[in-house]
Scaffold this motif. Structure first.
Motif, PDB file in Angstrom:
ATOM      1  N   UNK A  27      95.142 -33.443 -25.782  1.00  0.00           N
ATOM      2  CA  UNK A  27      94.217 -33.610 -26.895  1.00  0.00           C
ATOM      3  C   UNK A  27      95.000 -33.516 -28.200  1.00  0.00           C
ATOM      4  N   UNK A  28      94.766 -34.459 -29.106  1.00  0.00           N
ATOM      5  CA  UNK A  28      95.422 -34.416 -30.404  1.00  0.00           C
ATOM      6  C   UNK A  28      96.883 -34.809 -30.358  1.00  0.00           C
ATOM      7  N   UNK A  29      97.283 -35.493 -29.304  1.00  0.00           N
ATOM      8  CA  UNK A  29      98.682 -35.865 -29.169  1.00  0.00           C
ATOM      9  C   UNK A  29      98.969 -37.261 -29.692  1.00  0.00           C
ATOM     10  N   UNK A 153      85.089 -34.868 -22.730  1.00  0.00           N
ATOM     11  CA  UNK A 153      84.652 -36.194 -22.294  1.00  0.00           C
ATOM     12  C   UNK A 153      85.738 -37.196 -22.643  1.00  0.00           C
ATOM     13  N   UNK A 154      85.458 -38.454 -22.380  1.00  0.00           N
ATOM     14  CA  UNK A 154      86.439 -39.484 -22.681  1.00  0.00           C
ATOM     15  C   UNK A 154      87.176 -39.918 -21.429  1.00  0.00           C
ATOM     16  N   UNK A 155      88.178 -40.742 -21.606  1.00  0.00           N
ATOM     17  CA  UNK A 155      88.906 -41.313 -20.483  1.00  0.00           C
ATOM     18  C   UNK A 155      90.329 -40.768 -20.451  1.00  0.00           C
ATOM     19  N   UNK A 156      90.936 -40.914 -19.282  1.00  0.00           N
ATOM     20  CA  UNK A 156      92.335 -40.553 -19.142  1.00  0.00           C
ATOM     21  C   UNK A 156      93.198 -41.522 -19.938  1.00  0.00           C
ATOM     22  N   UNK A 157      94.312 -41.042 -20.437  1.00  0.00           N
ATOM     23  CA  UNK A 157      95.254 -41.909 -21.132  1.00  0.00           C
ATOM     24  C   UNK A 157      96.058 -42.693 -20.101  1.00  0.00           C
ATOM     25  N   UNK A 158      96.204 -43.982 -20.321  1.00  0.00           N
ATOM     26  CA  UNK A 158      97.001 -44.799 -19.419  1.00  0.00           C
ATOM     27  C   UNK A 158      98.495 -44.692 -19.730  1.00  0.00           C
ATOM     28  N   UNK A 159      98.827 -44.258 -20.950  1.00  0.00           N
ATOM     29  CA  UNK A 159     100.235 -44.094 -21.335  1.00  0.00           C
ATOM     30  C   UNK A 159     100.511 -42.618 -21.582  1.00  0.00           C
ATOM     31  N   UNK A 160     101.751 -42.236 -21.419  1.00  0.00           N
ATOM     32  CA  UNK A 160     102.135 -40.838 -21.610  1.00  0.00           C
ATOM     33  C   UNK A 160     101.933 -40.439 -23.067  1.00  0.00           C
ATOM     34  N   UNK A 161     101.301 -39.277 -23.261  1.00  0.00           N
ATOM     35  CA  UNK A 161     101.108 -38.734 -24.598  1.00  0.00           C
ATOM     36  C   UNK A 161     101.743 -37.350 -24.665  1.00  0.00           C
ATOM     37  N   UNK A 162     102.047 -36.919 -25.873  1.00  0.00           N
ATOM     38  CA  UNK A 162     102.679 -35.619 -26.052  1.00  0.00           C
ATOM     39  C   UNK A 162     102.181 -34.971 -27.333  1.00  0.00           C
ATOM     40  N   UNK A 163     102.350 -33.663 -27.422  1.00  0.00           N
ATOM     41  CA  UNK A 163     101.928 -32.933 -28.624  1.00  0.00           C
ATOM     42  C   UNK A 163     102.721 -31.653 -28.742  1.00  0.00           C
ATOM     43  N   UNK A 164     103.043 -31.281 -29.964  1.00  0.00           N
ATOM     44  CA  UNK A 164     103.612 -29.961 -30.218  1.00  0.00           C
ATOM     45  C   UNK A 164     102.503 -28.919 -30.124  1.00  0.00           C
TER      46      UNK A 164
END
Length: 238
Positions: A27-29, A153-164
């Motif tokens: 979330x927020x990445x 809620x919402x959908x899974x990310x199809x691409x890799x995401x990252x966050x500090x």
């Protein structure tokens, strides 16, 4: 308040209020630069369709959370976009024997039936060399995964995401084998088992989160340094 573990097909424990949730998502990445995290592993159960994250720690071993254990697991190496998955690799799971679907000991090794070929898109990540002294607060940490992009809620990310993520004082952090991060940014449904990376070292494993009374979330990670002896024993004897 008692802690209840409700496991759905996505290994996401829906948040109580306040409550306890297990993960899958960032979330927020931001979207990761493709293949910039070559140790990341996409884990999928071919029957239940549950997903988790993991990370390559040796050519023949992936580390993830014990609550990600299913009967038909396959791992996918060198993934950026899950629309374009390579051939999956079958694994033999070694969950920690003291894990019992409650907080604590949420760590598992997966032995690849076919060892990985290391290259620019498939690499290992370092583990801590020694135990973290007195739960010293970790710095410069980040998480990553293909999970939900919202906590509820919402959908899974199809691409890799990252966050500090902002690490918290671990003296009052869940069980004795966990470290914590807090705030509105962090893992969500689908990111279980992914790494907490601090200074290019995998220091933790995404385990679960608690929703605080102020509406923010506190994420718990299994602290890898406390399991170094167990990790060495499993990897060297199997």
């Amino acid at each position: 308040m008692g802690i209840l573990w409700h496991i759905t097909g996505l290994l996401l424990l829906r948040s109580c209020n306040p409550g306890f949730s297990m993960h899958d998502g960032i979330v927020g990445g931001k979207v990761s630069i493709p293949h910039s995290r070559p140790y990341m592993v996409y884990i999928h159960d071919t029957q239940s369709k549950a997903i988790c994250g993991g990370f390559l720690v040796r050519e023949d071993f992936v580390m993830t959370a014990a609550h990600c254990n299913h009967n038909h697991l396959k791992v996918y190496l060198g993934v950026n976009d899950t629309h374009f998955l390579p051939d999956g690799v079958a694994v033999q799971p070694f969950p920690h024997l003291q894990f019992n679907n409650t907080p604590g000991h949420d760590i598992m090794l997966l032995k690849l039936k076919t060892p990985a070929t290391l290259n620019k898109t498939v690499k290992t990540i370092a583990l801590p060399k020694t135990e973290n002294p007195k739960h010293a607060t970790l710095k410069d940490c980040m998480v990553m995964g293909w999970g939900l992009q919202d906590y509820h809620h919402g959908s899974l990310s199809m691409v890799l995401k990252e966050a500090n993520v902002t690490m918290l004082d671990s003296k009052n952090c869940g069980t004795s084998d966990t470290v914590c991060s807090g705030g509105k940014t962090g893992p969500a449904g689908g990111d279980s088992g992914g790494p907490l990376v601090c200074g290019d070292v995998a220091e933790g494993i995404v385990s679960y989160y608690i929703r605080e009374s102020n509406g923010e979330y506190c994420t718990r990670y299994t602290e890898i340094s406390q399991y170094l002896e167990w990790i060495r024993e499993k990897m060297n004897n199997n």
